[in-house]
Scaffold this motif. Structure first.
Motif, PDB file in Angstrom:
ATOM      1  N   LEU A  32      -8.335   1.343   1.985  1.00  0.00           N
ATOM      2  CA  LEU A  32      -8.421   2.081   3.242  1.00  0.00           C
ATOM      3  C   LEU A  32      -9.809   1.979   3.860  1.00  0.00           C
ATOM      4  O   LEU A  32      -9.954   2.099   5.069  1.00  0.00           O
ATOM      5  CB  LEU A  32      -8.059   3.551   3.034  1.00  0.00           C
ATOM      6  N   ARG A  33     -10.803   1.713   3.072  1.00  0.00           N
ATOM      7  CA  ARG A  33     -12.156   1.594   3.611  1.00  0.00           C
ATOM      8  C   ARG A  33     -12.253   0.461   4.630  1.00  0.00           C
ATOM      9  O   ARG A  33     -13.139   0.454   5.473  1.00  0.00           O
ATOM     10  CB  ARG A  33     -13.165   1.386   2.481  1.00  0.00           C
ATOM     11  N   HIS A  34     -11.333  -0.477   4.579  1.00  0.00           N
ATOM     12  CA  HIS A  34     -11.324  -1.594   5.526  1.00  0.00           C
ATOM     13  C   HIS A  34     -10.688  -1.216   6.865  1.00  0.00           C
ATOM     14  O   HIS A  34     -10.684  -2.020   7.791  1.00  0.00           O
ATOM     15  CB  HIS A  34     -10.561  -2.786   4.941  1.00  0.00           C
ATOM     16  N   PHE A  35     -10.138  -0.019   6.934  1.00  0.00           N
ATOM     17  CA  PHE A  35      -9.444   0.435   8.142  1.00  0.00           C
ATOM     18  C   PHE A  35      -9.981   1.795   8.580  1.00  0.00           C
ATOM     19  O   PHE A  35      -9.273   2.806   8.558  1.00  0.00           O
ATOM     20  CB  PHE A  35      -7.934   0.521   7.885  1.00  0.00           C
ATOM     21  N   PRO A  36     -11.246   1.846   8.996  1.00  0.00           N
ATOM     22  CA  PRO A  36     -11.866   3.140   9.299  1.00  0.00           C
ATOM     23  C   PRO A  36     -11.236   3.875  10.477  1.00  0.00           C
ATOM     24  O   PRO A  36     -11.369   5.091  10.580  1.00  0.00           O
ATOM     25  CB  PRO A  36     -13.318   2.775   9.604  1.00  0.00           C
ATOM     26  N   ASP A  37     -10.525   3.172  11.340  1.00  0.00           N
ATOM     27  CA  ASP A  37      -9.917   3.815  12.503  1.00  0.00           C
ATOM     28  C   ASP A  37      -8.438   4.147  12.302  1.00  0.00           C
ATOM     29  O   ASP A  37      -7.778   4.581  13.245  1.00  0.00           O
ATOM     30  CB  ASP A  37     -10.068   2.919  13.739  1.00  0.00           C
ATOM     31  N   LEU A  38      -7.937   3.961  11.093  1.00  0.00           N
ATOM     32  CA  LEU A  38      -6.535   4.255  10.807  1.00  0.00           C
ATOM     33  C   LEU A  38      -6.279   5.743  10.986  1.00  0.00           C
ATOM     34  O   LEU A  38      -6.982   6.574  10.415  1.00  0.00           O
ATOM     35  CB  LEU A  38      -6.181   3.826   9.381  1.00  0.00           C
ATOM     36  N   LYS A  39      -5.286   6.066  11.796  1.00  0.00           N
ATOM     37  CA  LYS A  39      -4.984   7.468  12.108  1.00  0.00           C
ATOM     38  C   LYS A  39      -3.696   7.960  11.474  1.00  0.00           C
ATOM     39  O   LYS A  39      -3.563   9.149  11.207  1.00  0.00           O
ATOM     40  CB  LYS A  39      -4.890   7.654  13.625  1.00  0.00           C
ATOM     41  N   SER A  40      -2.731   7.060  11.252  1.00  0.00           N
ATOM     42  CA  SER A  40      -1.465   7.512  10.691  1.00  0.00           C
ATOM     43  C   SER A  40      -0.794   6.393   9.905  1.00  0.00           C
ATOM     44  O   SER A  40      -1.040   5.207  10.146  1.00  0.00           O
ATOM     45  CB  SER A  40      -0.532   8.011  11.797  1.00  0.00           C
ATOM     46  N   MET A  41       0.049   6.806   8.951  1.00  0.00           N
ATOM     47  CA  MET A  41       0.836   5.882   8.150  1.00  0.00           C
ATOM     48  C   MET A  41       2.215   6.480   7.929  1.00  0.00           C
ATOM     49  O   MET A  41       2.347   7.680   7.720  1.00  0.00           O
ATOM     50  CB  MET A  41       0.193   5.640   6.771  1.00  0.00           C
ATOM     51  N   THR A  42       3.218   5.622   7.973  1.00  0.00           N
ATOM     52  CA  THR A  42       4.576   6.003   7.612  1.00  0.00           C
ATOM     53  C   THR A  42       4.957   5.144   6.420  1.00  0.00           C
ATOM     54  O   THR A  42       4.878   3.920   6.492  1.00  0.00           O
ATOM     55  CB  THR A  42       5.550   5.760   8.773  1.00  0.00           C
ATOM     56  N   LEU A  43       5.312   5.790   5.319  1.00  0.00           N
ATOM     57  CA  LEU A  43       5.584   5.086   4.072  1.00  0.00           C
ATOM     58  C   LEU A  43       7.052   5.199   3.682  1.00  0.00           C
ATOM     59  O   LEU A  43       7.709   6.189   4.000  1.00  0.00           O
ATOM     60  CB  LEU A  43       4.738   5.679   2.938  1.00  0.00           C
ATOM     61  N   PHE A  44       7.544   4.176   2.972  1.00  0.00           N
ATOM     62  CA  PHE A  44       8.855   4.308   2.351  1.00  0.00           C
ATOM     63  C   PHE A  44       8.791   5.501   1.414  1.00  0.00           C
ATOM     64  O   PHE A  44       7.793   5.714   0.728  1.00  0.00           O
ATOM     65  CB  PHE A  44       9.207   3.072   1.523  1.00  0.00           C
ATOM     66  N   CYS A  45       9.821   6.284   1.347  1.00  0.00           N
ATOM     67  CA  CYS A  45       9.834   7.465   0.506  1.00  0.00           C
ATOM     68  C   CYS A  45       9.927   7.078  -0.967  1.00  0.00           C
ATOM     69  O   CYS A  45      10.897   6.473  -1.407  1.00  0.00           O
ATOM     70  CB  CYS A  45      10.999   8.375   0.859  1.00  0.00           C
ATOM     71  N   THR A  46       8.881   7.404  -1.713  1.00  0.00           N
ATOM     72  CA  THR A  46       8.875   7.177  -3.156  1.00  0.00           C
ATOM     73  C   THR A  46       8.882   8.498  -3.909  1.00  0.00           C
ATOM     74  O   THR A  46       9.024   8.506  -5.119  1.00  0.00           O
ATOM     75  CB  THR A  46       7.626   6.382  -3.585  1.00  0.00           C
ATOM     76  N   GLY A  47       8.689   9.583  -3.172  1.00  0.00           N
ATOM     77  CA  GLY A  47       8.610  10.888  -3.808  1.00  0.00           C
ATOM     78  C   GLY A  47       7.234  11.207  -4.357  1.00  0.00           C
ATOM     79  O   GLY A  47       7.011  12.254  -4.942  1.00  0.00           O
TER      80      GLY A  47
END
Length: 65
Positions: A32-47
């Motif tokens: 994530l350090r390579h994406f300092p402007d990342l604001k949101s993520m949607t992930l496959f549900c793994t629980g």
């Protein structure tokens, strides 16, 4: 395009993948350090609620698909 385990990209990356394991589950966030402007993520549900909490603690809006 929506996220789906049957998307062609999965077969390009892992041609023999049967979709029955966690090969594409995201639970490591060191990059994530390579994406300092990342604001949101949607992930496959793994629980893995800890994964969501890790992202949220970094100020990233995160939720399951």
């Amino acid at each position: 395009m929506g996220m789906d385990g049957g998307n062609e990209i999965h077969l390009e990356v892992a041609p023999n993948w049967d979709g029955e394991d966690g090969l594409f589950d995201v639970d490591e966030f060191a990059d994530l350090r390579h994406f300092p402007d990342l604001k949101s993520m949607t992930l496959f549900c793994t629980g893995n609620e800890e994964a969501l909490e890790t992202l949220r603690a970094r100020g990233i809006e995160a939720d399951w698909l």
